[in-house]
Design a protein around this motif. Structure first.
Motif, PDB file in Angstrom:
ATOM      1  N   LYS A 186      57.744  67.132  -3.261  1.00 14.87           N
ATOM      2  CA  LYS A 186      57.336  68.199  -4.172  1.00 14.87           C
ATOM      3  C   LYS A 186      58.570  69.012  -4.507  1.00 14.87           C
ATOM      4  CE  LYS A 186      54.546  72.430  -4.429  1.00 14.87           C
ATOM      5  NZ  LYS A 186      53.651  73.338  -3.661  1.00 14.87           N
ATOM      6  N   ASP A 187      58.907  69.105  -5.784  1.00 15.19           N
ATOM      7  CA  ASP A 187      60.069  69.897  -6.177  1.00 15.19           C
ATOM      8  C   ASP A 187      59.893  71.323  -5.665  1.00 15.19           C
ATOM      9  OD1 ASP A 187      60.852  67.606  -7.415  1.00 15.19           O
ATOM     10  OD2 ASP A 187      60.892  68.430  -9.444  1.00 15.19           O
ATOM     11  N   ASN A 188      60.907  71.809  -4.954  1.00 16.11           N
ATOM     12  CA  ASN A 188      60.797  73.117  -4.303  1.00 16.11           C
ATOM     13  C   ASN A 188      62.199  73.667  -4.104  1.00 16.11           C
ATOM     14  OD1 ASN A 188      59.494  75.296  -3.158  1.00 16.11           O
ATOM     15  ND2 ASN A 188      58.462  74.115  -1.559  1.00 16.11           N
ATOM     16  N   TYR A 189      62.334  74.973  -4.089  1.00 19.56           N
ATOM     17  CA  TYR A 189      63.632  75.637  -3.874  1.00 19.56           C
ATOM     18  C   TYR A 189      64.668  75.212  -4.922  1.00 19.56           C
ATOM     19  CZ  TYR A 189      61.276  75.617   0.679  1.00 19.56           C
ATOM     20  OH  TYR A 189      60.344  75.704   1.694  1.00 19.56           O
ATOM     21  N   GLY A 190      64.227  74.735  -6.055  1.00 17.23           N
ATOM     22  CA  GLY A 190      65.139  74.248  -7.086  1.00 17.23           C
ATOM     23  C   GLY A 190      65.585  72.812  -6.881  1.00 17.23           C
ATOM     24  N   THR A 239      63.309  55.188   0.784  1.00 16.02           N
ATOM     25  CA  THR A 239      62.251  54.233   0.439  1.00 16.02           C
ATOM     26  C   THR A 239      61.130  54.174   1.475  1.00 16.02           C
ATOM     27  OG1 THR A 239      63.908  52.904  -0.728  1.00 16.02           O
ATOM     28  CG2 THR A 239      61.785  51.864  -0.258  1.00 16.02           C
ATOM     29  N   PRO A 240      61.436  54.097   2.788  1.00 15.96           N
ATOM     30  CA  PRO A 240      60.356  53.993   3.767  1.00 15.96           C
ATOM     31  C   PRO A 240      59.441  55.216   3.820  1.00 15.96           C
ATOM     32  CG  PRO A 240      62.451  53.317   4.728  1.00 15.96           C
ATOM     33  CD  PRO A 240      62.764  53.984   3.432  1.00 15.96           C
ATOM     34  N   LEU A 241      59.894  56.356   3.260  1.00 17.26           N
ATOM     35  CA  LEU A 241      59.101  57.590   3.364  1.00 17.26           C
ATOM     36  C   LEU A 241      58.448  57.988   2.048  1.00 17.26           C
ATOM     37  CD1 LEU A 241      61.467  59.752   5.626  1.00 17.26           C
ATOM     38  CD2 LEU A 241      59.509  58.356   6.308  1.00 17.26           C
ATOM     39  N   LEU A 242      58.567  57.149   1.036  1.00 19.81           N
ATOM     40  CA  LEU A 242      58.008  57.491  -0.275  1.00 19.81           C
ATOM     41  C   LEU A 242      56.493  57.689  -0.232  1.00 19.81           C
ATOM     42  CD1 LEU A 242      60.068  55.139  -2.633  1.00 19.81           C
ATOM     43  CD2 LEU A 242      60.186  57.638  -2.509  1.00 19.81           C
ATOM     44  N   SER A 243      55.842  56.982   0.654  1.00 15.47           N
ATOM     45  CA  SER A 243      54.379  57.105   0.762  1.00 15.47           C
ATOM     46  C   SER A 243      53.960  57.942   1.961  1.00 15.47           C
ATOM     47  CB  SER A 243      53.743  55.711   0.857  1.00 15.47           C
ATOM     48  OG  SER A 243      54.227  55.025   2.006  1.00 15.47           O
ATOM     49  N   SER A 244      54.891  58.745   2.469  1.00 15.05           N
ATOM     50  CA  SER A 244      54.605  59.549   3.670  1.00 15.05           C
ATOM     51  C   SER A 244      54.850  61.030   3.418  1.00 15.05           C
ATOM     52  CB  SER A 244      55.480  59.077   4.845  1.00 15.05           C
ATOM     53  OG  SER A 244      55.240  57.722   5.156  1.00 15.05           O
ATOM     54  N   CYS A 245      54.263  61.542   2.351  1.00 18.17           N
ATOM     55  CA  CYS A 245      54.477  62.949   2.011  1.00 18.17           C
ATOM     56  C   CYS A 245      53.851  63.901   3.029  1.00 18.17           C
ATOM     57  CB  CYS A 245      53.947  63.234   0.605  1.00 18.17           C
ATOM     58  SG  CYS A 245      55.050  62.594  -0.697  1.00 18.17           S
ATOM     59  N   ASP A 253      56.583  71.231   3.184  1.00 20.87           N
ATOM     60  CA  ASP A 253      56.917  71.957   1.956  1.00 20.87           C
ATOM     61  C   ASP A 253      57.434  71.024   0.864  1.00 20.87           C
ATOM     62  OD1 ASP A 253      59.403  71.291   2.941  1.00 20.87           O
ATOM     63  OD2 ASP A 253      60.172  73.335   3.056  1.00 20.87           O
ATOM     64  N   GLY A 254      57.316  69.728   1.097  1.00 23.69           N
ATOM     65  CA  GLY A 254      57.764  68.745   0.129  1.00 23.69           C
ATOM     66  C   GLY A 254      59.213  68.349   0.267  1.00 23.69           C
ATOM     67  N   VAL A 255      59.982  69.108   1.083  1.00 23.20           N
ATOM     68  CA  VAL A 255      61.416  68.873   1.222  1.00 23.20           C
ATOM     69  C   VAL A 255      61.837  68.669   2.673  1.00 23.20           C
ATOM     70  CG1 VAL A 255      63.714  69.878   0.866  1.00 23.20           C
ATOM     71  CG2 VAL A 255      61.930  70.205  -0.867  1.00 23.20           C
ATOM     72  N   HIS A 256      61.418  69.578   3.543  1.00 21.75           N
ATOM     73  CA  HIS A 256      61.864  69.546   4.934  1.00 21.75           C
ATOM     74  C   HIS A 256      60.884  68.780   5.810  1.00 21.75           C
ATOM     75  CE1 HIS A 256      63.831  73.148   3.220  1.00 21.75           C
ATOM     76  NE2 HIS A 256      64.863  72.719   3.942  1.00 21.75           N
TER      77      HIS A 256
END
Length: 209
Positions: free
Chosen positions: A143-147, A176-182, A187-190
């Motif tokens: 998720k785009d966050n903090y710019g 790549t291995p984490l693309l489906s592991s949101c 927070d979408g980043v950390h």
């Protein structure tokens, strides 16, 4: 008896000193994903546990750091970089680029990303002459966050792969291995605990071969 105890102490000290010096030193370079940030864990402690006592893992991440020298917080200007230069590392992992996706960084200095990355590698190799360097593809931005922008991160990935190919360095794909592991990124980043463990495992599997 006193002399015997002294000899025993010297022997134990010698063994301890040898064990420490024989450890393989791993230096992890990165931003807040490496350092840890506001309750979001670093993957470094888990990596240390996975590697065990034959290794010593040093966290040289710096929150907010950019790879770009003209970025809003260049890694080159941080104490973490100074420590990395003096570390005498056996293995170095670099996971930078996430903060470079911010508009004030990428939109102004994207043409310098490759040369700045190459400069970082060259500088590290100049003082850590025997170190094996791994370029880590940054984790996805769910998720785009903090710019921070995932579409820009996707533009960085082929550049990092190109640098690795040209310099003969190994790449660790933490993207790549984490693309489906949101669910691994609150927070979408950390990364949260699950994310940190997943990153540590990927790095462990590559550097312990």
């Amino acid at each position: 008896m006193k002399n015997l105890n002294i000899l025993r102490f010297i022997l134990i000290l010698s063994i301890t000193t040898y064990s420490l010096s024989a450890q393989i030193k791993v230096v992890c370079i990165g931003n807040s994903i490496t350092e840890g940030w506001h309750g979001n864990p670093s993957y470094v402690p888990t990596l240390q546990k996975l590697l065990g006592t034959d290794y010593i893992v040093e966290n040289n991440g710096k929150s907010g750091a950019t790879l770009l020298k003209k970025g809003n917080k260049p890694y080159y200007m941080q104490d973490a970089f100074s420590r990395a230069l003096k570390s005498n590392a056996d293995i170095i992992t670099i996971m930078l680029g996430t903060n470079d996706t911010k508009s004030q960084n990428w939109d102004n200095y994207k043409s310098e990303f490759k040369s700045d990355y190459e400069s970082l590698i060259d500088t590290l190799q100049s003082t850590n002459k025997n170190a094996k360097i791994f370029l880590v593809i940054p984790v996805p931005v769910c998720k785009d966050n903090y710019g921070i922008r995932n579409d820009i991160l996707n533009l960085e990935i082929p550049i990092i792969n190109e640098i690795a190919d040209e310099k003969g360095l190994s790449v660790i794909d933490a993207n790549t291995p984490l693309l489906s592991s949101c669910n691994y990124f609150n927070d979408g980043v950390h990364p949260n605990d699950l994310g940190a463990k997943a990153i540590a495992k990927m790095i462990y599997q590559n550097i312990s071969k």
